[in-house]
Design an enzyme around this catalytic site. Structure first.
Site, short mmCIF file in Angstrom:
data_model
loop_
_atom_site.label_atom_id
_atom_site.label_comp_id
_atom_site.label_asym_id
_atom_site.label_seq_id
_atom_site.Cartn_x
_atom_site.Cartn_y
_atom_site.Cartn_z
N GLU A 277 103.44 -8.92 -44.54
CA GLU A 277 102.37 -9.51 -45.34
C GLU A 277 102.83 -10.82 -45.98
OE1 GLU A 277 99.13 -8.44 -45.56
OE2 GLU A 277 99.88 -7.18 -43.93
N TRP A 280 102.37 -13.42 -43.37
CA TRP A 280 100.99 -13.92 -43.23
C TRP A 280 100.79 -15.11 -44.18
CZ3 TRP A 280 97.24 -13.63 -39.86
CH2 TRP A 280 97.13 -12.53 -39.01
N TRP A 309 73.65 -21.16 -39.37
CA TRP A 309 73.82 -20.22 -40.48
C TRP A 309 72.51 -20.03 -41.26
CZ3 TRP A 309 78.26 -17.84 -39.99
CH2 TRP A 309 79.37 -18.51 -39.49
N ASN A 344 93.02 -6.51 -51.00
CA ASN A 344 92.97 -7.26 -49.74
C ASN A 344 92.05 -6.61 -48.71
OD1 ASN A 344 93.99 -9.47 -48.02
ND2 ASN A 344 94.79 -7.78 -46.79
N TRP A 362 80.72 -19.09 -43.76
CA TRP A 362 81.95 -18.60 -44.39
C TRP A 362 82.43 -19.51 -45.51
CZ3 TRP A 362 86.18 -21.87 -43.90
CH2 TRP A 362 86.10 -22.84 -42.89
N TRP A 385 89.33 -16.17 -44.81
CA TRP A 385 87.91 -16.34 -44.50
C TRP A 385 87.70 -16.73 -43.03
CZ3 TRP A 385 83.44 -14.99 -46.55
CH2 TRP A 385 83.46 -14.50 -47.85
#
Length: 478
Positions: A277, A280, A309, A344, A362, A385
């Protein structure tokens, strides 16, 4: 006597601060520090009022810690980065600074600011930057052809291979500057930016609080992390992101504590899951450097810019306030709104719902998160995102669409977390809380809770159609 200046940005700690340590290495140098408040720039970046407050508390703590070491911290208020740069140049000239030390920031505006500063100080002040907020410098982990990885798994393997050979350990905080008695500097004035306090029971300001939380997590909960991390009702995650986001804690400190608790954390066992993690976080920072357009909120996958969108503001506001009729989404959003933080797993669920159930851009969600989170971080927020929206590098395939009801049933099976944040569902029994409207209809009762604003199956079909239509102009295979 040489004068060294440390420019603090989002690295608000004295322990394991590479720039500070370097500035203090010469025992004969006079060491000073500066922090620049840029409220207009923060507003342009949609920084949350909670994070304004969080930064201010840490700057005040930093002022005290540095003063105890005879290092004065000066606070300068500027409107934005450009103004701040010119004020810093003037400060360097006023105090006859010989060397300026700072830790790199990787966002495009910040990199442009630093380049401008170095240009203005060329020939006058030696500038030295450090890769302090990462374990490995951007550009140091590359593919066989020398490029940046676009997929996380091979990137993480390459990082782990490097770290097993050379673990970057934290550096100690500097001692007192013997023989240097600088004039005391008054504590920083209140920041001229919107401010909202954070609940100290959840997140206590200060790097000492961060180190204590890290130690407790690694010693007591790291072993259980793989099995507990996805369940928001459990205390299964570290919760260290607010301190990491402003640099009150470093990734080296995190890795070091993980290795103390789990010596095999770089090769296997439960510690590796948590270290992954951290990687990431590393991955998203490296990506900002390789593809600066990510900082400009551009999608990594070009054809996704063709998606049409929805502009339904009523649905957007329902999502923001936690009134979508999907309990796990609403509980997540209310946790965010109340605390400035979100688990998360719930970030993925709530992001997927906004984009792939409501078909809302987004970037609207990214902006709302960064304007609300105490742990706001452009790299991680944008990366998360774009992963959820299937627009980024190594993103979820566009046809992977979370079912919010089954996600809630899987990760909060008895609705413990949901009831904590949705008291209007407190009397809905057991797992019925995931579809309270169905239970209410069966019982003939009325809930003070909205029905679903969309039907997931129909919304999923509409989203797939929108994504598939967006791909057509590129000539990609359907």
């Amino acid at each position: 006597m040489a004068t060294h200046l440390v420019w603090f940005r989002l690295d608000l700690r004295i322990e394991d601060n590479l720039a500070l340590a370097a500035a203090c290495r010469d025992p004969d140098a006079r060491v000073m520090a500066v922090f620049i408040v840029t409220p207009r720039q923060w507003q342009q970046h949609h920084m949350a009022p909670r994070q304004h407050w969080w930064i201010e508390q840490h700057v005040r703590g930093l002022h005290q810690a540095l003063a105890a070491r005879q290092i004065p911290l000066h606070c300068i208020t500027a409107s934005d980065y450009r103004d701040g740069t010119h004020r810093l140049v003037a400060f360097c000239r006023q105090h006859r600074v010989d060397r300026l030390f700072y830790n790199y920031q990787y966002e495009v505006n910040e990199r442009d600011r630093d380049a401008q500063l170095e240009h203005l100080l060329a020939g006058q002040v030696v500038c030295q930057g450090f890769d302090d907020s990462v374990l490995l410098a951007p550009g140091s982990i590359t593919t066989g052809s020398g490029g940046m990885y676009k997929v996380f798994t091979p990137f993480s393997r390459a990082c782990l291979q490097r770290l097993r050979v050379d673990v970057p350990y934290p550096v100690a905080a500097p001692g007192g500057r013997q023989g240097h008695l600088p004039q005391p500097v008054a504590p920083p004035l209140p920041f001229s930016a919107p401010s909202q306090p954070v609940d100290g029971q959840l997140f206590a300001p200060g790097e000492a609080a961060a180190r204590e939380r890290l130690t407790v997590f690694c010693q007591q909960r790291l072993a259980d992390y793989p099995g507990a991390r996805d369940y928001p009702a459990l205390d299964g995650v570290s919760g260290l992101s607010p301190w990491l986001a402003i640099g009150a804690l470093s990734p080296r400190q995190c890795l070091h504590q993980a290795l103390l608790a789990q010596p095999d954390a770089l090769s296997g066992g439960p510690g590796l899951v948590w270290v992954t993690e951290l990687l990431w976080r590393e991955f998203y920072r490296h990506l900002l450097v390789a593809w600066p357009d990510l900082c400009r909120h551009r999608p990594f996958i070009p054809w996704t810019d063709n998606i049409v969108w929805s502009r339904d503001q009523t649905r957007l506001k329902a999502w923001q306030s936690g009134h979508t009729g999907y309990p796990i989404v609403d509980a997540a959003m209310r946790q965010l709104n109340h605390t400035g933080w979100m688990h998360n797993r719930l970030r993925m669920i709530s992001a997927s719902f906004l984009v792939k159930d409501l078909l809302i851009d987004w970037r609207a969600g990214e902006r709302y998160f960064i304007s609300t989170l105490v742990d706001g971080d452009l790299a991680a927020n944008n990366g998360g995102w774009q992963w959820s929206a299937s627009t980024g590098t190594d993103a979820a395939p566009y046809f992977r669409i979370f079912n919010p009801t089954t996600q809630g049933a899987r990760f909060d099976p008895e609705g413990v977390f949901i009831r904590r944040w949705l008291p209007e569902l407190a009397h809905v029994p057991g797992s019925e809380v995931h579809q309270p409207w169905r239970w209410a209809q069966q019982q003939g009762v009325t809930l003070d809770y909205p029905p679903p604003i969309v039907e997931h199956k129909l919304a999923r079909a509409a989203t797939l159609e929108a994504y598939q239509a967006a791909r057509q102009p590129t000539g990609e295979a359907q």
